[in-house]
Scaffold this motif. Structure first.
Motif, PDB file in Angstrom:
ATOM      1  N   GLY A   1       0.910   6.375  -3.236  1.00  0.00           N
ATOM      2  CA  GLY A   1       0.430   5.516  -2.156  1.00  0.00           C
ATOM      3  C   GLY A   1       0.539   6.185  -0.805  1.00  0.00           C
TER       4      GLY A   1
ATOM      5  N   LEU B   1      -3.219   7.426  -1.344  1.00  0.00           N
ATOM      6  CA  LEU B   1      -4.020   6.200  -1.226  1.00  0.00           C
ATOM      7  C   LEU B   1      -4.109   5.705   0.209  1.00  0.00           C
ATOM      8  CD1 LEU B   1      -2.882   4.384  -4.477  1.00  0.00           C
ATOM      9  CD2 LEU B   1      -4.812   5.924  -4.116  1.00  0.00           C
TER      10      LEU B   1
ATOM     11  N   LEU C   1      -6.110   8.291 -10.848  1.00  0.00           N
ATOM     12  CA  LEU C   1      -5.695   8.418  -9.447  1.00  0.00           C
ATOM     13  C   LEU C   1      -4.879   9.688  -9.241  1.00  0.00           C
ATOM     14  CD1 LEU C   1      -4.739   4.770  -8.400  1.00  0.00           C
ATOM     15  CD2 LEU C   1      -6.691   6.117  -7.635  1.00  0.00           C
TER      16      LEU C   1
ATOM     17  N   TRP D   1       4.130   5.303  -7.909  1.00  0.00           N
ATOM     18  CA  TRP D   1       3.193   4.547  -7.071  1.00  0.00           C
ATOM     19  C   TRP D   1       3.468   4.756  -5.586  1.00  0.00           C
ATOM     20  CZ3 TRP D   1      -1.427   2.894  -8.103  1.00  0.00           C
ATOM     21  CH2 TRP D   1      -1.768   2.563  -9.414  1.00  0.00           C
TER      22      TRP D   1
ATOM     23  N   ALA E   1      -7.394   5.436   2.457  1.00  0.00           N
ATOM     24  CA  ALA E   1      -7.793   4.148   3.008  1.00  0.00           C
ATOM     25  C   ALA E   1      -8.047   4.284   4.510  1.00  0.00           C
ATOM     26  CB  ALA E   1      -6.709   3.106   2.740  1.00  0.00           C
TER      27      ALA E   1
END
Lengths: 274, 292
Positions: A23, A27, B111, A19, A31
């Motif tokens: 991230g 991610l 993802l 993660w 974002a």
């Protein structure tokens, strides 16, 4: 949520690392793109994504990708069938070559296709007397997008064809159905979810493709310019807002395509169980 | 036993009724051969043909160019950093996804796949928006004199972004198919996590892992769109091999452009060959596993 539920160790470590890496690398930057678009205000966002040059590029990126994905649907179905069912000399070579567009750098594919399809070159020279120009036209964009989408349909269909149960085909044959009829009424419906998934994946890949297209397209604004190229030229002229807005549209389109392909895969899995 | 033999006979007999006529067969094989020939074989052939058209010495002289030499060096350097990063991530995420059940697993898998479906240009754009002069962190980076864009870190980031699903995607289905029985047995016998991973899992997945790493490497060395956005195209400093190919091609130095391209093509062919070997080994391993 304790350790006791897992027999094997390492859940916290690997999950946490997955993660964090995801991230930081994916991610958060994505974002940032969404946030940048959010700060623009609706008016300038709409202006950036609906100018005539941009709309013309959507037609190329989304429209030609559609034609290329359809071509891959038809030829990819035949290729997957031949590779999965027939034994012939050279089958293994063709099978291994299927992944070439996946392994070959897009820039190399771009210059190779441009050279092949140029008006005085091997294939382009054969087409020129018929008045068909490929390099530096929309046909060239179509050729490049077909090339890069090719593995997706074949690789999605191959395992499904290999898993088809022989009994249903035998039953159809016993009941007097000809091969053609068996194919359309029995085999094709069970391949349909995988076929649509493959076509969607090829489409998704083609919509965002950059490297192979820009060499062969000629990149004439309003004619053969693709949307990713417009993002690059906006960045080069320091129009960050414009680039972000277009990037956001492309990103939203990719999300939608992934969603559709996941839905199709789920449909296929349920059909196979049923 | 007798039942199995009888079953097989029916299938062999049935094959006639459930197969296409030889003519249809031949036509379909011809269509596929033509399609693959035009779209896959010819582009490969043309790269080597154009590269060697002016002879071997012209081919070799393409690599005398210091800019080209630097591009080869930079490409290798980027791959040496990006590929191990993605390999560790691939192993960690495949372990998490295939060895445990947890909520949100399909979301995580989607993802991880995401960079495959996002335009490579966006893979570069997001880092420009983050680290560019007018980006979120741009001011801070300038104050501290840290260069990310138009320098090695940006190229590594963009490359890592674009290539990061490849190892994970190769390993997840393989590890799912193999199951965790051996690992669980080792854990019951008191092996530590690291021991299980090194002594049980790695030998089981080595061919799939090798293919994933090689594919990731081929894509990292060949990445064009994302790197082109963040590199700034500074000759002798931030040009990777694909960017150098573009420059040479646009300057009509076709032989040199295709000469550099042959290196990447050879890498692509090696990747396909290793995939062939990896699949063959994995199939043998699975067959051996189900027999015992």
């Amino acid at each position: 949520m304790s350790r006791r539920r897992h027999v094997l160790p390492g859940f916290g470590l690997t999950m946490g690392y997955t993660w964090i890496y995801l991230g930081v690398l994916v991610l958060l930057p994505l974002a940032g793109l969404a946030l940048k678009t959010g700060t623009m205000g609706w008016g300038s966002f709409w202006a950036a994504i609906s100018s005539p040059q941009v709309v013309a590029s959507y037609k190329v990126s989304f429209g030609i990708s559609f034609l290329a994905a359809l071509t891959n649907g038809v030829l990819g179905l035949i290729a997957a069938w031949v590779l999965a069912r027939y034994e012939f000399p050279g089958r293994r070579v063709l099978d291994a070559l299927t992944d070439l567009p996946f392994a070959m750098p897009t820039a190399v594919a771009g210059i190779a296709l441009t050279s092949l399809y140029g008006p005085h070159e091997w294939i382009g020279g054969l087409l020129a007397p018929w008045g068909i120009k490929v390099s530096y036209t929309l046909v060239g964009v179509y050729v490049a997008l077909t090339f890069i989408g090719l593995p997706f349909v074949v690789r999605t269909l191959q395992p499904v064809i290999a898993d088809l149960s022989a009994e249903t085909e035998e039953a159809a044959a016993t009941l007097g159905a000809g091969r053609w009829r068996t194919f359309w009424r029995v085999i094709f419906p069970s391949l349909l979810p995988a076929l649509l998934t493959g076509v969607t994946l090829a489409y998704g890949r083609a919509v965002g493709e950059f490297g192979s297209v820009i060499f062969i397209a000629g990149n004439r604004p309003f004619h053969t310019e693709i949307t990713p190229l417009l993002i690059v030229s906006k960045l080069e002229s320091y129009d960050y807002n414009g680039a972000a807005a277009l990037g956001f549209v492309m990103l939203a389109a990719s999300f939608l395509i992934v969603l559709v392909s996941n839905g199709l895969q789920g449909w296929g899995a349920r059909r196979r169980v049923a | 036993m007798a039942g199995a033999i009888a079953m097989r006979r029916v299938v062999v007999k049935g094959r006639r009724a459930t197969a296409e006529s030889p003519t249809v067969r031949r036509i379909l094989i011809a269509v596929v051969t033509l399609f693959f020939g035009l779209f896959l074989v010819m582009p490969l052939v043309v790269v080597f043909h154009e590269a060697f058209k002016r002879g071997l010495s012209a081919y070799l002289s393409a690599f005398q160019d210091p800019y080209t030499q630097h591009a080869v060096y930079l490409t290798l350097l980027v791959a040496v950093i990006a590929v191990p990063l993605n390999t560790i991530f691939g192993l960690a995420s495949a372990w998490a996804i295939t060895k445990f059940s947890f909520p949100g697993k399909p979301l995580l898998t989607s993802l991880i796949d995401l960079p495959l479906w996002i335009s490579p240009v966006i893979g570069g754009l997001i880092y420009v928006l983050l680290f560019g002069r007018h980006g979120w962190l741009g001011g801070w980076l300038i104050d501290h004199d840290i260069r990310i864009l138009f320098a090695l870190p940006g190229i590594v980031l963009a490359t890592t972004f674009v290539t990061f699903p490849f190892v994970a995607r190769g390993l997840i289905p393989l590890m799912q198919a193999q199951g965790s029985a051996e690992e669980e047995a080792a854990a019951t016998l008191g092996a530590s996590g690291w021991q299980i991973f090194r002594r049980v899992t790695i030998p089981k997945i080595k061919w799939g892992l090798l293919y994933g790493v090689i594919l990731c490497n081929a894509r990292a060395m060949g990445e064009f769109g994302a790197v082109s956005v963040v590199s700034g195209h500074i000759r002798g400093r931030t040009n990777t091999m694909p960017l150098q190919i573009e420059i040479l091609y646009n300057e009509y130095q076709f032989s040199a452009a295709f000469a550099v391209a042959t290196l990447l093509c050879a890498l692509a062919l090696l990747t396909l060959f290793l995939k062939f070997i990896a699949e063959w080994r994995a199939a043998r391993q699975l067959a051996a596993g189900s027999r015992s």
